[in-house]
Scaffold this motif. Structure first.
Motif, PDB file in Angstrom:
ATOM      1  N   ASN A   1      -2.043   3.609 -12.232  1.00 34.99           N
ATOM      2  CA  ASN A   1      -1.743   2.607 -11.205  1.00 34.99           C
ATOM      3  C   ASN A   1      -2.773   2.680 -10.076  1.00 34.99           C
ATOM      4  OD1 ASN A   1      -0.706   0.911  -9.279  1.00 34.99           O
ATOM      5  ND2 ASN A   1       1.310   1.877  -9.188  1.00 34.99           N
ATOM      6  N   PRO A   2      -3.573   1.635  -9.887  1.00 39.19           N
ATOM      7  CA  PRO A   2      -4.667   1.698  -8.905  1.00 39.19           C
ATOM      8  C   PRO A   2      -4.211   1.607  -7.457  1.00 39.19           C
ATOM      9  CG  PRO A   2      -4.558  -0.482  -9.864  1.00 39.19           C
ATOM     10  CD  PRO A   2      -3.542   0.348 -10.603  1.00 39.19           C
ATOM     11  N   PHE A   3      -2.970   1.139  -7.207  1.00 37.60           N
ATOM     12  CA  PHE A   3      -2.494   0.989  -5.840  1.00 37.60           C
ATOM     13  C   PHE A   3      -2.156   2.325  -5.180  1.00 37.60           C
ATOM     14  CE2 PHE A   3      -1.553  -3.279  -7.510  1.00 37.60           C
ATOM     15  CZ  PHE A   3      -2.008  -4.076  -6.472  1.00 37.60           C
ATOM     16  N   THR A   4      -1.798   3.328  -5.977  1.00 40.45           N
ATOM     17  CA  THR A   4      -1.215   4.563  -5.454  1.00 40.45           C
ATOM     18  C   THR A   4      -2.070   5.230  -4.382  1.00 40.45           C
ATOM     19  OG1 THR A   4      -0.066   4.951  -7.553  1.00 40.45           O
ATOM     20  CG2 THR A   4      -0.330   6.839  -6.082  1.00 40.45           C
ATOM     21  N   HIS A   5      -3.377   5.288  -4.596  1.00 41.91           N
ATOM     22  CA  HIS A   5      -4.237   6.056  -3.686  1.00 41.91           C
ATOM     23  C   HIS A   5      -5.053   5.179  -2.725  1.00 41.91           C
ATOM     24  CE1 HIS A   5      -3.128   9.622  -5.819  1.00 41.91           C
ATOM     25  NE2 HIS A   5      -3.614   9.173  -6.961  1.00 41.91           N
ATOM     26  N   ILE A   6      -4.704   3.901  -2.617  1.00 40.24           N
ATOM     27  CA  ILE A   6      -5.377   3.048  -1.634  1.00 40.24           C
ATOM     28  C   ILE A   6      -4.847   3.408  -0.245  1.00 40.24           C
ATOM     29  CG2 ILE A   6      -5.702   0.679  -0.824  1.00 40.24           C
ATOM     30  CD1 ILE A   6      -5.542  -0.261  -3.691  1.00 40.24           C
TER      31      ILE A   6
ATOM     32  N   GLU B   1      -3.426   3.448   3.516  1.00 36.99           N
ATOM     33  CA  GLU B   1      -2.582   2.510   4.255  1.00 36.99           C
ATOM     34  C   GLU B   1      -2.891   2.500   5.747  1.00 36.99           C
ATOM     35  OE1 GLU B   1       1.533   3.169   3.539  1.00 36.99           O
ATOM     36  OE2 GLU B   1       1.396   2.902   1.365  1.00 36.99           O
ATOM     37  N   GLY B   2      -3.746   3.420   6.212  1.00 38.17           N
ATOM     38  CA  GLY B   2      -4.003   3.559   7.645  1.00 38.17           C
ATOM     39  C   GLY B   2      -4.682   2.346   8.264  1.00 38.17           C
ATOM     40  N   ASP B   3      -4.706   2.325   9.608  1.00 37.29           N
ATOM     41  CA  ASP B   3      -5.277   1.200  10.343  1.00 37.29           C
ATOM     42  C   ASP B   3      -6.568   1.567  11.066  1.00 37.29           C
ATOM     43  OD1 ASP B   3      -3.233  -0.563   9.632  1.00 37.29           O
ATOM     44  OD2 ASP B   3      -1.933   0.182  11.244  1.00 37.29           O
ATOM     45  N   ASN B   4      -7.065   2.798  10.861  1.00 36.13           N
ATOM     46  CA  ASN B   4      -8.335   3.143  11.503  1.00 36.13           C
ATOM     47  C   ASN B   4      -9.493   2.466  10.768  1.00 36.13           C
ATOM     48  OD1 ASN B   4      -9.494   4.992   9.375  1.00 36.13           O
ATOM     49  ND2 ASN B   4      -7.661   6.194   9.881  1.00 36.13           N
ATOM     50  N   GLY B   5     -10.669   2.514  11.365  1.00 37.69           N
ATOM     51  CA  GLY B   5     -11.820   1.783  10.827  1.00 37.69           C
ATOM     52  C   GLY B   5     -12.174   2.166   9.406  1.00 37.69           C
ATOM     53  N   ASP B   6     -12.213   3.471   9.117  1.00 38.57           N
ATOM     54  CA  ASP B   6     -12.589   3.934   7.776  1.00 38.57           C
ATOM     55  C   ASP B   6     -11.581   3.465   6.736  1.00 38.57           C
ATOM     56  OD1 ASP B   6     -14.852   5.150   8.715  1.00 38.57           O
ATOM     57  OD2 ASP B   6     -13.975   7.167   8.823  1.00 38.57           O
ATOM     58  N   ASP B   7     -10.278   3.561   7.070  1.00 39.20           N
ATOM     59  CA  ASP B   7      -9.240   3.142   6.118  1.00 39.20           C
ATOM     60  C   ASP B   7      -9.324   1.642   5.844  1.00 39.20           C
ATOM     61  OD1 ASP B   7      -8.288   5.669   5.789  1.00 39.20           O
ATOM     62  OD2 ASP B   7      -6.545   5.444   7.100  1.00 39.20           O
ATOM     63  N   LEU B   8      -9.580   0.877   6.864  1.00 40.40           N
ATOM     64  CA  LEU B   8      -9.673  -0.571   6.684  1.00 40.40           C
ATOM     65  C   LEU B   8     -10.839  -0.935   5.772  1.00 40.40           C
ATOM     66  CD1 LEU B   8      -8.963  -1.810  10.327  1.00 40.40           C
ATOM     67  CD2 LEU B   8      -7.469  -2.067   8.329  1.00 40.40           C
ATOM     68  N   ILE B   9     -11.976  -0.265   5.974  1.00 33.25           N
ATOM     69  CA  ILE B   9     -13.150  -0.546   5.143  1.00 33.25           C
ATOM     70  C   ILE B   9     -12.898  -0.126   3.701  1.00 33.25           C
ATOM     71  CG2 ILE B   9     -15.553   0.091   4.728  1.00 33.25           C
ATOM     72  CD1 ILE B   9     -15.880   0.353   7.771  1.00 33.25           C
ATOM     73  N   GLU B  10     -12.366   1.089   3.518  1.00 30.20           N
ATOM     74  CA  GLU B  10     -12.109   1.591   2.165  1.00 30.20           C
ATOM     75  C   GLU B  10     -11.063   0.745   1.451  1.00 30.20           C
ATOM     76  OE1 GLU B  10     -11.197   5.733   2.326  1.00 30.20           O
ATOM     77  OE2 GLU B  10     -13.079   6.259   3.339  1.00 30.20           O
ATOM     78  N   ARG B  11     -10.040   0.313   2.179  1.00 28.65           N
ATOM     79  CA  ARG B  11      -9.000  -0.513   1.554  1.00 28.65           C
ATOM     80  C   ARG B  11      -9.589  -1.843   1.096  1.00 28.65           C
ATOM     81  NH1 ARG B  11      -5.244   0.152   5.011  1.00 28.65           N
ATOM     82  NH2 ARG B  11      -5.448  -1.687   6.337  1.00 28.65           N
ATOM     83  N   SER B  12     -10.413  -2.442   1.921  1.00 30.96           N
ATOM     84  CA  SER B  12     -11.034  -3.712   1.545  1.00 30.96           C
ATOM     85  C   SER B  12     -11.915  -3.546   0.311  1.00 30.96           C
ATOM     86  CB  SER B  12     -11.865  -4.234   2.714  1.00 30.96           C
ATOM     87  OG  SER B  12     -12.567  -5.400   2.350  1.00 30.96           O
ATOM     88  N   GLU B  13     -12.694  -2.463   0.268  1.00 31.72           N
ATOM     89  CA  GLU B  13     -13.584  -2.225  -0.875  1.00 31.72           C
ATOM     90  C   GLU B  13     -12.773  -1.979  -2.145  1.00 31.72           C
ATOM     91  OE1 GLU B  13     -15.961   1.023   0.397  1.00 31.72           O
ATOM     92  OE2 GLU B  13     -17.430  -0.235   1.451  1.00 31.72           O
TER      93      GLU B  13
ATOM     94  N   TRP C   1       0.266  -6.067  -2.073  1.00 36.24           N
ATOM     95  CA  TRP C   1      -0.051  -5.067  -1.048  1.00 36.24           C
ATOM     96  C   TRP C   1       0.780  -5.305   0.220  1.00 36.24           C
ATOM     97  CZ3 TRP C   1      -2.128  -0.489  -0.907  1.00 36.24           C
ATOM     98  CH2 TRP C   1      -2.424   0.078   0.341  1.00 36.24           C
ATOM     99  N   GLU C   2       0.917  -6.550   0.624  1.00 41.23           N
ATOM    100  CA  GLU C   2       1.699  -6.852   1.822  1.00 41.23           C
ATOM    101  C   GLU C   2       3.156  -6.430   1.664  1.00 41.23           C
ATOM    102  OE1 GLU C   2       1.237 -10.977   2.543  1.00 41.23           O
ATOM    103  OE2 GLU C   2      -0.903 -10.838   3.059  1.00 41.23           O
ATOM    104  N   GLN C   3       3.681  -6.575   0.466  1.00 37.39           N
ATOM    105  CA  GLN C   3       5.101  -6.288   0.234  1.00 37.39           C
ATOM    106  C   GLN C   3       5.366  -4.793   0.025  1.00 37.39           C
ATOM    107  OE1 GLN C   3       7.684  -8.591   0.379  1.00 37.39           O
ATOM    108  NE2 GLN C   3       6.034  -9.893   1.196  1.00 37.39           N
TER     109      GLN C   3
ATOM    110  N   LEU D   1       1.064  -2.995 -11.231  1.00 33.23           N
ATOM    111  CA  LEU D   1       0.567  -4.187 -11.926  1.00 33.23           C
ATOM    112  C   LEU D   1       1.682  -5.173 -12.255  1.00 33.23           C
ATOM    113  CD1 LEU D   1      -2.287  -5.101 -12.925  1.00 33.23           C
ATOM    114  CD2 LEU D   1      -2.166  -2.778 -12.024  1.00 33.23           C
ATOM    115  N   ASP D   2       2.881  -4.678 -12.450  1.00 31.74           N
ATOM    116  CA  ASP D   2       3.996  -5.576 -12.769  1.00 31.74           C
ATOM    117  C   ASP D   2       4.283  -6.535 -11.610  1.00 31.74           C
ATOM    118  OD1 ASP D   2       6.212  -6.028 -14.845  1.00 31.74           O
ATOM    119  OD2 ASP D   2       7.355  -5.863 -12.982  1.00 31.74           O
ATOM    120  N   ASP D   3       3.985  -6.110 -10.386  1.00 31.35           N
ATOM    121  CA  ASP D   3       4.189  -6.990  -9.226  1.00 31.35           C
ATOM    122  C   ASP D   3       3.261  -8.200  -9.301  1.00 31.35           C
ATOM    123  OD1 ASP D   3       6.153  -5.347  -7.991  1.00 31.35           O
ATOM    124  OD2 ASP D   3       4.564  -4.004  -7.319  1.00 31.35           O
TER     125      ASP D   3
END
Length: 462
Positions: free
Chosen positions: A150-155, A157-169, A204-206, A213-215
């Motif tokens: 499951n690729p979502f597990t380790h994305i 969730e933080g709001d700092n700059g590094d987390d935002l960039i890594e999450r987007s990538e 991701w929002e939910q 993947l089932d979502d």
């Protein structure tokens, strides 16, 4: 100092300084001449002295010892040595018996020897013995393997700059994998891509990192647009009720915590291979972004053109190669023929080749070398008689293997890789050597004990 000696006088005392060439003079190998004559005998030829960092030890054809690694000046942890490399990515090409697996094994051991990490996608158990010797984690992946990717597990969730960039990538990379799932062979339309992106964003929002993947499947299935519903049908295989649902739902259980992780892909079905390989790389990427950037990180894919097929693989690989440098990482691909990197069914391999600073070429068949003249992306390797003869001179591995290295600053330097008998048996993919090792393993011996036993028996036979 190449001088015949100098006599100096200080305060009435005579001091004679001997130069290195005095021994050659005693052997009759020196003659005195005027300066202008010596100038006309130049230039003196010397081989490439390699990199500053102590990478893989190699020998030039004239005997020059040098070190080389795709990581160049960042191989050693917490150090930034002089380097001319724009990135640390590498593409290797060598026919069977050329020594390709030896070079790949040496890359792994060199990376681990300085405290780095290595993630390997194998095809044919070329790295299984090394993995066991070094205490790594080896996983033989097939449809019965009980594991979640499951690729979502380790994305993050933080709001700092590094987390935002890594999450987007990472969400962007996930989109490319889902495109391969939905349309594995053909081209995906803009509207289809927008539906998939919409489904990923909604999941991701939910549910954030609890999504699966089932979502995506459920969101598209209940979408009011029939085109989105059609995409749901193609993703059903990967939903909870699908044949491959267990691989992509529930929290991820893939363990990449070891310094060396080797995934064997030989037993994967063709229709699942590209998806699994890209999903594995997503997890390797996630680990890369969480790693200490002080140490090198190697991602190695053997028989790469076959493992990263699919129309969307090009965009996915491009995201990996363009971000690897800032994480001190190298994406290294290996194939048998140079032309394998440009097969239409594997755009990911093409993108990797075009974005790799280093190319390592081992023995190529005569037909492949001739075909390079007509290949728009490879004809530079044979654009004059010297370059063509250099590639044709690369022989099969016997006592050593020969590798021609190319980069933006190195235009075809040959290095010879010679291994001791123990390492030779450890790295070898030769069928006879493989059977000898397998026989020892069947008797309950460890890999190290088996190699010792085989070498002992060979020594007794003379």
């Amino acid at each position: 100092m190449w001088t015949l000696g100098v006599t100096q006088k200080h305060f009435g005392l005579t001091q004679e300084i001997q130069g290195c060439a005095t021994t050659l003079e005693d052997l009759g190998r020196i003659r005195k001449t005027i300066t202008k004559e010596a100038q006309n005998m130049l230039p003196l030829l010397g081989e490439w002295k390699g990199q500053v960092a102590p990478g893989i030890p190699l020998l030039g054809r004239r005997g020059q010892l040098f070190f080389w690694s795709p990581f160049d000046g960042v191989l050693l942890p917490n150090q930034q040595l002089p380097s001319s490399s724009s990135n640390y990515n590498l593409c290797i090409s060598g026919m069977s018996g050329s020594g390709k697996s030896f070079l790949c094994n040496e890359l792994i051991t060199t990376t681990l020897s300085v405290g780095g990490k290595a993630f390997v996608l194998d095809k044919g158990e070329s790295f299984k013995k090394l993995c066991h010797i070094l205490g790594g984690h080896h996983l033989d992946f097939d449809v019965t393997t009980n594991i979640s990717l499951n690729p979502f597990t380790h994305i993050p969730e933080g709001d700092n700059g590094d987390d935002l960039i890594e999450r987007s990538e990472q969400l962007g990379a996930l989109l490319q994998v889902v495109k391969t799932m939905a349309i594995p062979r053909g081209e995906i339309s803009e509207i289809q891509e927008s539906f998939l992106l919409e489904a990923i964003d909604h999941a991701w929002e939910q549910k954030k990192s609890q999504a699966e993947l089932d979502d995506l499947y459920q969101y598209l299935l209940h979408h009011k647009d029939p085109r989105a519903q059609d995409l749901a049908k193609t993703l059903r295989l990967y939903s909870k009720g699908g044949a491959y649902g267990s691989f992509f739902n529930g929290p991820a259980t893939l363990n990449l915590g070891h310094d060396l992780v080797v995934i064997e892909t030989q037993n994967l079905k063709d229709n699942l291979k590209a998806v699994i390989v890209q999903m594995m790389m997503v997890h390797a990427w996630q680990r890369m972004t969480r790693s200490d950037r002080s140490y090198p990180y190697l991602i190695l894919i053997d028989e790469a053109w076959e493992l990263i097929q699919g129309k969307s693989s090009g965009a996915f690989i491009e995201k990996v190669v363009r971000t690897a440098r800032k994480y001190r990482a190298s994406l290294t691909l290996a194939t048998q023929n140079l032309t394998d990197y440009f097969k239409p069914e594997s755009p990911g391999a093409t993108v990797a080749f075009q974005n790799s600073e280093w190319k390592a070429v081992l023995h190529q068949s005569a037909d492949v070398t001739t075909s390079l003249h007509h290949h728009p992306q490879l004809q530079e390797l044979v654009n004059n008689s010297y370059r063509e003869s250099l590639i044709r001179s690369l022989g099969k591995a016997e006592k050593f293997s020969e590798i021609a290295f190319y980069s933006n600053s190195v235009g075809g330097v040959i290095g010879r890789l010679a291994c001791d008998p123990w390492s030779t048996l450890l790295y070898s993919s030769n069928p006879q050597d493989y059977l000898k090792v397998q026989e020892g393993l069947k008797q309950g011996l460890s890999v190290a004990e088996t190699i010792d036993a085989v070498l002992d028996s060979q020594e007794k036979l003379g």
